[in-house]
Write a protein that holds these residues in place. Structure first.
Motif, PDB file in Angstrom:
ATOM      1  N   VAL A 177       0.928  -1.799   0.507  1.00 39.08           N
ATOM      2  CA  VAL A 177      -0.002   0.057  -0.202  1.00 39.08           C
ATOM      3  C   VAL A 177       1.286   1.022  -0.145  1.00 39.08           C
ATOM      4  O   VAL A 177       0.748   1.993  -0.972  1.00 39.08           O
ATOM      5  N   GLU A 178       1.911   1.498   0.775  1.00 39.62           N
ATOM      6  CA  GLU A 178       2.821   2.638   0.891  1.00 39.62           C
ATOM      7  C   GLU A 178       3.994   2.606  -0.403  1.00 39.62           C
ATOM      8  O   GLU A 178       3.526   3.688  -0.789  1.00 39.62           O
ATOM      9  N   LEU A 179       3.572   1.118  -1.437  1.00 38.92           N
ATOM     10  CA  LEU A 179       4.131   1.911  -2.941  1.00 38.92           C
ATOM     11  C   LEU A 179       3.321   2.519  -3.284  1.00 38.92           C
ATOM     12  O   LEU A 179       3.864   3.070  -4.359  1.00 38.92           O
ATOM     13  N   MET A 180       2.221   1.946  -3.467  1.00 39.73           N
ATOM     14  CA  MET A 180       0.712   2.696  -4.178  1.00 39.73           C
ATOM     15  C   MET A 180       0.771   4.139  -4.052  1.00 39.73           C
ATOM     16  O   MET A 180       0.578   4.995  -5.021  1.00 39.73           O
ATOM     17  N   ARG A 181       1.269   4.588  -2.395  1.00 40.17           N
ATOM     18  CA  ARG A 181       0.716   5.642  -2.286  1.00 40.17           C
ATOM     19  C   ARG A 181       2.379   6.355  -2.627  1.00 40.17           C
ATOM     20  O   ARG A 181       2.158   7.827  -3.180  1.00 40.17           O
ATOM     21  N   GLN A 182       2.986   6.022  -3.014  1.00 39.93           N
ATOM     22  CA  GLN A 182       4.610   6.722  -3.913  1.00 39.93           C
ATOM     23  C   GLN A 182       4.066   6.890  -5.135  1.00 39.93           C
ATOM     24  O   GLN A 182       5.183   7.955  -5.743  1.00 39.93           O
ATOM     25  N   GLY A 183       3.289   6.399  -5.397  1.00 39.26           N
ATOM     26  CA  GLY A 183       3.007   6.748  -7.361  1.00 39.26           C
ATOM     27  C   GLY A 183       2.738   5.083  -8.042  1.00 39.26           C
ATOM     28  O   GLY A 183       2.499   5.275  -9.313  1.00 39.26           O
ATOM     29  N   HIS A 184       3.023   3.773  -8.114  1.00 40.72           N
ATOM     30  CA  HIS A 184       3.592   2.807  -8.193  1.00 40.72           C
ATOM     31  C   HIS A 184       2.026   2.146  -8.154  1.00 40.72           C
ATOM     32  O   HIS A 184       1.072   2.661  -7.452  1.00 40.72           O
ATOM     33  N   SER A 185       2.189   1.444  -9.498  1.00 45.38           N
ATOM     34  CA  SER A 185       0.172   0.819 -10.486  1.00 45.38           C
ATOM     35  C   SER A 185       0.092  -0.010  -9.097  1.00 45.38           C
ATOM     36  O   SER A 185       1.166  -0.837  -8.100  1.00 45.38           O
ATOM     37  N   PRO A 186      -0.540  -0.629  -8.695  1.00 48.58           N
ATOM     38  CA  PRO A 186      -0.719  -2.151  -7.603  1.00 48.58           C
ATOM     39  C   PRO A 186       0.208  -3.188  -8.511  1.00 48.58           C
ATOM     40  O   PRO A 186       0.839  -3.532  -7.538  1.00 48.58           O
ATOM     41  N   ALA A 187       0.267  -3.944  -9.696  1.00 48.71           N
ATOM     42  CA  ALA A 187       0.918  -4.395 -10.397  1.00 48.71           C
ATOM     43  C   ALA A 187       2.522  -4.448 -10.083  1.00 48.71           C
ATOM     44  O   ALA A 187       3.243  -4.930  -9.621  1.00 48.71           O
ATOM     45  N   GLU A 188       3.108  -2.755 -10.183  1.00 47.30           N
ATOM     46  CA  GLU A 188       4.585  -2.404  -9.635  1.00 47.30           C
ATOM     47  C   GLU A 188       4.474  -2.936  -8.235  1.00 47.30           C
ATOM     48  O   GLU A 188       5.764  -3.318  -7.622  1.00 47.30           O
ATOM     49  N   ALA A 189       3.730  -2.222  -7.256  1.00 49.87           N
ATOM     50  CA  ALA A 189       3.911  -2.588  -6.026  1.00 49.87           C
ATOM     51  C   ALA A 189       4.449  -3.877  -5.534  1.00 49.87           C
ATOM     52  O   ALA A 189       4.964  -4.129  -4.366  1.00 49.87           O
ATOM     53  N   CYS A 190       3.586  -4.538  -5.817  1.00 53.97           N
ATOM     54  CA  CYS A 190       3.393  -6.404  -5.930  1.00 53.97           C
ATOM     55  C   CYS A 190       4.654  -6.823  -6.120  1.00 53.97           C
ATOM     56  O   CYS A 190       5.563  -7.607  -5.714  1.00 53.97           O
ATOM     57  N   GLN A 191       5.157  -6.114  -7.593  1.00 58.14           N
ATOM     58  CA  GLN A 191       6.232  -7.322  -7.660  1.00 58.14           C
ATOM     59  C   GLN A 191       7.145  -6.623  -7.065  1.00 58.14           C
ATOM     60  O   GLN A 191       8.383  -7.125  -6.899  1.00 58.14           O
ATOM     61  N   GLU A 192       7.688  -5.157  -6.331  1.00 57.70           N
ATOM     62  CA  GLU A 192       8.253  -4.540  -5.746  1.00 57.70           C
ATOM     63  C   GLU A 192       8.665  -5.164  -4.438  1.00 57.70           C
ATOM     64  O   GLU A 192       9.852  -5.365  -4.400  1.00 57.70           O
ATOM     65  N   ALA A 193       7.318  -6.167  -3.520  1.00 60.82           N
ATOM     66  CA  ALA A 193       7.263  -6.156  -2.319  1.00 60.82           C
ATOM     67  C   ALA A 193       8.525  -7.382  -2.931  1.00 60.82           C
ATOM     68  O   ALA A 193       9.246  -8.105  -1.841  1.00 60.82           O
ATOM     69  N   ILE A 194       7.883  -8.295  -3.555  1.00 58.06           N
ATOM     70  CA  ILE A 194       8.009  -9.425  -4.042  1.00 58.06           C
ATOM     71  C   ILE A 194       9.883  -9.864  -4.419  1.00 58.06           C
ATOM     72  O   ILE A 194      10.694 -10.291  -3.694  1.00 58.06           O
TER      73      ILE A 194
END
Length: 335
Positions: free
Chosen positions: A257-274
């Motif tokens: 969620v915080e990655l999405m807050r920074q501007g990432h799309s849901p897919a990008e946020a999930c990938q970065e977390a992985i």
């Protein structure tokens, strides 16, 4: 009238926040944009239960509770609800959490003999000053709230436990027993659900019986707000599935969620977390499954997993039983 100094101070503050404001100002869904998304093949059935609520104009919170209740009782699955496999002592314990987009949340862990832990979690949220109740205290509260105690361990689960006792080999497998068909009772893992209703309010739910043959008292990520589930109306929501210890170590759903807050799309946020899981524990990541599913406040959905095989279900006014494959770091489970 704002002075030039005030304008510059405000601009500096937005810069310190990572420039996320433009993304967060995107319009939420309209009345036709309600949707629900869930982890794994059995998310199709859970979504349909949740959609009945959303299609009637109900709240996202009511919808995810309805979907999770379906998984806990109508579904018979070795990792969720009444058909779950027990711990190494033969005890079936259940974990669940629920969260609204305004920050309200509740959860239960190591709950025994209560059919619907998700509804007990919601009572914790609405009837107590606490967020989490565990073990005997959670059961005592549930009974006080009118929930009936009942034996949940099925003969099939008990037999599986007795068979396991012959070797006592504890080795969780990636996507264990997943056959890739909607409604398959042998499908794998926790169910996490995210929903957005016609008013743009978001909610999420997560419910599980945890790892089979776990140590008695073990609690995974599902009932831990920020690990297995996190929801924020201003940004979006995320849930996780797989080996819960990895989600706890990374505060995974909060991270997405915080990655999405920074501007990432849901897919990008999930990938970065992985990718963070891989960077921190590269060797462990080859033998464990970790999966993330996210939806932003505009209804955009994304997912990512460590290993091939994670699927997720989407339901809205246009599609009632869509099942999608998640991209993954590793394209084979034989790595």
């Amino acid at each position: 009238m704002r002075t030039r100094r005030q304008f510059l101070q405000t601009s500096a503050l937005l810069g310190a926040l990572g420039g996320a404001a433009p993304r967060l100002l995107a319009s939420p869904v309209d009345a036709r944009g309600a949707r629900v998304v869930s982890t794994w093949d059995f998310g199709v059935g859970a979504n349909q239960a949740a959609w009945k609520v959303l299609a009637a104009g109900g709240s996202a919170l009511d919808a995810v509770e309805a979907g999770a209740r379906w998984a806990e009782s109508d579904l018979c699955n070795p990792t969720v609800g009444r058909c779950g496999n027990p711990d190494r002592d033969g005890v079936l314990s259940l974990d669940a959490s629920i969260m609204a987009g305004d920050g309200r949340c509740g959860s239960v862990a190591a709950l025994t003999d209560i059919l619907h832990p998700i509804s007990v979690a919601r009572r914790v949220m609405e009837k107590t000053p606490h967020v989490m109740l565990v073990g005997e205290g959670a059961q005592q509260f549930a009974v006080q709230q009118g929930f009936e105690r009942q034996k949940l361990l099925t003969p099939e689960a008990e037999k599986a436990w007795r068979d396991w006792l012959k070797t006592e080999n504890y080795a969780p497998q990636i996507n264990a027993e997943r056959r890739g068909r909607p409604g398959d009772k042998d499908n794998h893992d926790t169910i996490g659900m995210l929903a957005i209703d016609e008013s743009g309010q978001m909610a999420g739910a997560c419910t599980t019986s945890g790892m089979a043959w776990k140590m008695h008292g073990r609690v995974g990520d599902s009932p831990i707000i920020g690990a297995g589930l996190y929801v924020d109306n201003d940004v979006g929501a995320a849930t996780a599935s797989g080996v819960g210890e990895e989600m706890i170590r990374n505060a995974a759903s909060f991270l997405v969620v915080e990655l999405m807050r920074q501007g990432h799309s849901p897919a990008e946020a999930c990938q970065e977390a992985i990718q963070r899981v891989v960077r921190k524990r590269p060797e462990a990541s080859r033998t464990l499954q970790v999966c993330f599913l996210a939806m932003n406040r505009s209804g955009e959905i994304g997912a990512y997993a460590l290993h091939r095989g994670f699927v997720y279900a989407i339901c809205d006014s246009k599609k009632q039983d869509a099942l999608l494959d998640s991209p993954s770091v590793y394209t084979s489970t034989q790595v």
